[in-house]
Design an enzyme around this catalytic site. Structure first.
Site, mmCIF file in Angstrom:
data_model
loop_
_atom_site.group_PDB
_atom_site.id
_atom_site.type_symbol
_atom_site.label_atom_id
_atom_site.label_comp_id
_atom_site.label_asym_id
_atom_site.label_seq_id
_atom_site.Cartn_x
_atom_site.Cartn_y
_atom_site.Cartn_z
ATOM 1 N N ARG A 277 -8.500 5.265 -7.630
ATOM 2 C CA ARG A 277 -7.986 6.046 -6.793
ATOM 3 C C ARG A 277 -6.677 5.356 -6.004
ATOM 4 O O ARG A 277 -6.470 5.969 -5.120
ATOM 5 C CB ARG A 277 -9.043 6.599 -6.112
ATOM 6 C CG ARG A 277 -8.959 8.102 -5.825
ATOM 7 C CD ARG A 277 -10.386 8.160 -4.748
ATOM 8 N NE ARG A 277 -10.366 9.632 -4.297
ATOM 9 C CZ ARG A 277 -11.168 10.645 -5.060
ATOM 10 N NH1 ARG A 277 -11.504 10.483 -6.115
ATOM 11 N NH2 ARG A 277 -11.267 11.859 -4.408
ATOM 12 N N LYS B 197 -10.443 18.370 -11.555
ATOM 13 C CA LYS B 197 -10.479 17.591 -12.663
ATOM 14 C C LYS B 197 -12.116 17.274 -12.998
ATOM 15 O O LYS B 197 -12.375 16.946 -13.903
ATOM 16 C CB LYS B 197 -9.811 16.040 -12.214
ATOM 17 C CG LYS B 197 -10.294 15.338 -10.826
ATOM 18 C CD LYS B 197 -9.574 14.393 -10.520
ATOM 19 C CE LYS B 197 -9.516 14.055 -8.963
ATOM 20 N NZ LYS B 197 -10.842 14.201 -8.545
ATOM 21 N N ARG C 211 -7.881 14.376 3.147
ATOM 22 C CA ARG C 211 -7.921 14.093 1.791
ATOM 23 C C ARG C 211 -6.774 14.231 0.713
ATOM 24 O O ARG C 211 -6.462 13.401 0.250
ATOM 25 C CB ARG C 211 -9.148 14.928 0.985
ATOM 26 C CG ARG C 211 -10.538 14.415 1.452
ATOM 27 C CD ARG C 211 -11.665 15.543 1.057
ATOM 28 N NE ARG C 211 -11.804 15.921 -0.194
ATOM 29 C CZ ARG C 211 -12.288 17.089 -0.466
ATOM 30 N NH1 ARG C 211 -12.685 17.878 0.493
ATOM 31 N NH2 ARG C 211 -12.504 17.194 -1.827
ATOM 32 N N ARG D 43 -19.680 21.858 -0.089
ATOM 33 C CA ARG D 43 -19.621 20.346 0.349
ATOM 34 C C ARG D 43 -19.108 20.072 1.685
ATOM 35 O O ARG D 43 -18.475 20.696 2.003
ATOM 36 C CB ARG D 43 -18.712 19.803 -0.771
ATOM 37 C CG ARG D 43 -19.315 18.671 -1.855
ATOM 38 C CD ARG D 43 -18.436 18.476 -3.127
ATOM 39 N NE ARG D 43 -17.344 17.617 -2.595
ATOM 40 C CZ ARG D 43 -16.348 16.921 -3.258
ATOM 41 N NH1 ARG D 43 -16.560 16.989 -4.646
ATOM 42 N NH2 ARG D 43 -15.581 16.353 -2.747
ATOM 43 N N ARG E 285 -14.491 26.518 -2.258
ATOM 44 C CA ARG E 285 -15.485 25.889 -3.337
ATOM 45 C C ARG E 285 -16.934 25.772 -3.086
ATOM 46 O O ARG E 285 -17.490 25.751 -1.866
ATOM 47 C CB ARG E 285 -15.066 24.494 -3.675
ATOM 48 C CG ARG E 285 -15.491 23.867 -4.596
ATOM 49 C CD ARG E 285 -14.913 22.624 -5.135
ATOM 50 N NE ARG E 285 -15.042 21.574 -4.419
ATOM 51 C CZ ARG E 285 -14.423 20.427 -4.751
ATOM 52 N NH1 ARG E 285 -13.815 20.218 -5.728
ATOM 53 N NH2 ARG E 285 -14.583 19.246 -3.917
#
Ligand code: ADP
Ligand code: ZN
Length: 212
Positions: free
Chosen positions: A89, A14, A168, A157, A124
């Site tokens: 969220r 997203k 998460r 990250r 990532r």
């Protein structure tokens, strides 16, 4: 003028899609993840508080995030529209947004199966200078460790390690997925298959928005 929300699990893409839509639709991206990471990097009291939650993979408390977003949306550059990325969220955040009088034109659910989310997150890499995202396997930079766009250093990250990623995902299922039903009931939800290349996903989103 378009006011959108991009909803999806961690690693659903997203953030990547929000950045592309911002350029195409000439609107502002409002990413709570980016804002909280900036506060963390700047070492502000808010950033230090947020960092504890982010590193654990849990959510930053609603009161904090609601405040940041409302301040951001009140700035004049949001007057031409915005893309909310990573907010709301929780149902509490969705309620707060509604109570603040913010209406949305649409909610795009970027739908990706769990096993693919884990694979994407653990590979990532993000540019420390401009925020552009890469993936070791799916979208490697031309030169290892360097951003194609600005030459900045690519970093992983701190919350993209496997334990935090699992937490998460759990938090997403518990606290964020209930928003799907909330926005279905309001007639706002549009589901998009988030698998495949970013360009393909972008096309699907634009089709859903009637701009394909
Ligand atoms: P991702 O969607 O890939 O998990 P984000 O950048 O959106 O990444 O968020 C990273 C972290 O920032 C979250 O795990 C959470 O700790 C915090 N965060 C971001 N947005 C919110 C929010 N709306 N409410 C609470 N915490 C948030
Ligand atoms: Zn860069």
């Amino acid at each position: 003028m378009v006011r959108l929300l991009l909803l999806g699990g961690p690693g659903s893409g997203k953030g990547t899609q929000a950045k592309r839509l911002v350029d195409l639709l000439s609107v502002i991206q409002v990413s709570t993840g980016d804002m909280l990471r900036e506060a963390k990097a700047a070492g502000t009291p808010l950033g230090m508080q947020a960092a504890e939650h982010m590193n654990a993979g849990t959510l930053v408390p609603d009161e904090i995030v609601n405040g940041i977003v409302q301040q951001r949306l009140a700035r004049p550059d949001c007057g031409n529209g915005f893309i909310l990325d990573g907010y709301p969220r929780t149902l509490g955040q969705a309620q707060a947004l509604e109570e603040a009088g913010v209406t949305l034109d649409g909610v795009i659910l970027v739908d990706v199966p769990d096993d693919l989310l884990v694979e994407r997150l653990t590979g990532r890499q993000t540019c420390s200078a401009c925020g552009q995202m890469y993936h070791r396997t799916y979208q490697p930079p031309a030169q290892e460790g360097r951003c194609d766009r600005c030459g900045g250093e690519l970093v992983t990250r701190s919350d993209d390690n496997e334990a935090t990623v699992r937490e998460r995902l759990r938090v997403y299922r518990d606290q964020t997925e209930p928003l799907i039903g909330w926005y279905v009931a309001k007639g706002l939800l549009k589901r998009v298959d988030g698998q495949g290349a970013p360009d393909e996903v972008l096309k699907r989103i634009l089709t859903q928005l009637g701009r394909g």
